[in-house]
Scaffold this motif. Structure first.
Motif, PDB file in Angstrom:
ATOM      1  N   LEU A 155      73.317 -18.580   3.039  1.00 41.87           N
ATOM      2  CA  LEU A 155      73.550 -18.803   1.466  1.00 41.87           C
ATOM      3  C   LEU A 155      74.735 -19.634   1.126  1.00 41.87           C
ATOM      4  N   GLU A 156      74.360 -20.735   1.063  1.00 42.75           N
ATOM      5  CA  GLU A 156      75.836 -21.632   0.932  1.00 42.75           C
ATOM      6  C   GLU A 156      76.901 -21.084  -0.273  1.00 42.75           C
ATOM      7  N   ASP A 157      76.173 -20.730  -1.308  1.00 46.76           N
ATOM      8  CA  ASP A 157      77.078 -20.064  -2.349  1.00 46.76           C
ATOM      9  C   ASP A 157      77.605 -18.827  -2.442  1.00 46.76           C
ATOM     10  N   GLU A 158      77.310 -18.143  -1.351  1.00 41.06           N
ATOM     11  CA  GLU A 158      77.693 -16.754  -1.156  1.00 41.06           C
ATOM     12  C   GLU A 158      78.417 -16.449   0.055  1.00 41.06           C
ATOM     13  N   ASP A 159      79.180 -15.507   0.239  1.00 45.13           N
ATOM     14  CA  ASP A 159      80.036 -15.365   1.222  1.00 45.13           C
ATOM     15  C   ASP A 159      79.934 -13.866   1.660  1.00 45.13           C
ATOM     16  N   ILE A 160      79.342 -13.257   0.762  1.00 40.49           N
ATOM     17  CA  ILE A 160      79.272 -11.626   1.339  1.00 40.49           C
ATOM     18  C   ILE A 160      77.607 -11.377   2.062  1.00 40.49           C
ATOM     19  N   PRO A 161      77.620 -10.439   2.935  1.00 45.36           N
ATOM     20  CA  PRO A 161      76.678 -10.160   3.713  1.00 45.36           C
ATOM     21  C   PRO A 161      75.482  -9.985   3.016  1.00 45.36           C
ATOM     22  N   ARG A 162      74.098 -10.186   3.550  1.00 43.78           N
ATOM     23  CA  ARG A 162      72.961  -9.932   3.139  1.00 43.78           C
ATOM     24  C   ARG A 162      72.313  -8.798   3.995  1.00 43.78           C
ATOM     25  N   ALA A 163      72.770  -8.772   5.343  1.00 45.97           N
ATOM     26  CA  ALA A 163      72.086  -7.713   6.331  1.00 45.97           C
ATOM     27  C   ALA A 163      73.250  -7.038   7.033  1.00 45.97           C
ATOM     28  N   ILE A 164      72.996  -5.843   7.406  1.00 43.31           N
ATOM     29  CA  ILE A 164      73.974  -4.909   8.036  1.00 43.31           C
ATOM     30  C   ILE A 164      73.267  -4.457   9.482  1.00 43.31           C
ATOM     31  N   VAL A 165      73.747  -4.669  10.498  1.00 45.00           N
ATOM     32  CA  VAL A 165      73.180  -3.702  11.547  1.00 45.00           C
ATOM     33  C   VAL A 165      74.192  -2.965  12.348  1.00 45.00           C
ATOM     34  N   ASP A 183      76.869 -13.745   6.911  1.00 43.99           N
ATOM     35  CA  ASP A 183      75.220 -13.317   6.346  1.00 43.99           C
ATOM     36  C   ASP A 183      74.716 -12.205   6.997  1.00 43.99           C
ATOM     37  N   ILE A 184      75.179 -11.981   8.331  1.00 38.31           N
ATOM     38  CA  ILE A 184      74.912 -10.482   9.121  1.00 38.31           C
ATOM     39  C   ILE A 184      76.126  -9.877   9.553  1.00 38.31           C
ATOM     40  N   VAL A 185      76.438  -8.646   9.358  1.00 36.87           N
ATOM     41  CA  VAL A 185      77.437  -8.326  10.269  1.00 36.87           C
ATOM     42  C   VAL A 185      76.741  -7.178  11.023  1.00 36.87           C
ATOM     43  N   VAL A 186      77.123  -7.285  12.275  1.00 33.62           N
ATOM     44  CA  VAL A 186      76.633  -6.312  13.221  1.00 33.62           C
ATOM     45  C   VAL A 186      78.051  -5.638  14.008  1.00 33.62           C
TER      46      VAL A 186
END
Length: 205
Positions: A66-76, A123-126
């Motif tokens: 998502l180019e207009d958002e910096d915060i994650p959408r998924a956490i692993v 987008d994803i933080v593992v």
């Protein structure tokens, strides 16, 4: 089969290029349940494709950055630094087309450095449960847009501090889809899952 009728087309094409076309028995059983949006707990032996299934689903669901958002959408959440790097490698390998920003978080690296990297955009933080919990507590992990939390190898996240921090992430946003993968079902892990999920489907594969 992992086809474009069942998965995001660029993902299906990439899996085909990698000759990953036939799901395992567990993946065939679990994927429709996971795609329904329910919380799912998959209990399955090692080498049955649990991590691969988690990666495929995240790439299918998130599609591209998502180019207009910096915060994650998924956490692993995973138990060790080694598993963090393995999971990220799979995301990068299967999702080259996607430009998804995948960042890692583990206790062997500097906390402030990881906080700054995530702040710049992911987008994803593992990460390991302990480090993700530290980031969340220290306002270095914004969960406002998170729609999916994956806990892989949950039965190996056995240190008390890691379990406590993992639970903190899971309860932060009750509305997100939660996916749990494990080979066994220890009592303490089961207690946490029952606490954070009210619409859980359990799959033994």
């Amino acid at each position: 089969m992992f086809t474009s009728k069942k998965l995001y087309s660029p993902l299906a094409e990439k899996l085909s290029q990698l000759e990953i076309t036939e799901p395992t028995a567990m993946q065939r059983l679990a994927l429709p349940k996971i795609k329904s949006g329910s919380d799912v707990f998959v209990i399955s032996p090692k080498e049955t494709g649990k991590s691969t299934l988690a990666v495929i689903y995240l790439l299918h669901k998130l599609k591209t950055e998502l180019e207009d958002e910096d915060i994650p959408r998924a956490i692993v959440v995973v138990p060790t630094k080694e598993k963090v790097l393995i999971f990220k490698e799979l995301l990068d390998k299967f999702g080259k087309y996607s430009h998804l920003r995948v960042l890692c978080a583990y206790t062997d690296d500097d906390l402030e450095k990881q906080r700054n990297e995530i702040y710049k955009g992911a987008d994803i933080v593992v990460g390991t449960g302990k480090r993700l919990g530290e980031l969340y507590t220290g306002t270095g992990l914004n969960l406002k847009l998170v729609n999916t939390i994956v806990v892989d190898d949950f039965d190996e996240i056995n240190k008390q501090d890691a379990l406590t921090q993992t639970e903190r992430i899971l309860v932060a946003n009750p509305k997100v889809q939660k996916l749990f993968f494990a080979t066994t079902q220890p009592a303490l892990m089961k207690k946490i899952i029952e606490k954070v999920s009210t619409n859980l489907l359990t799959i033994n594969g």
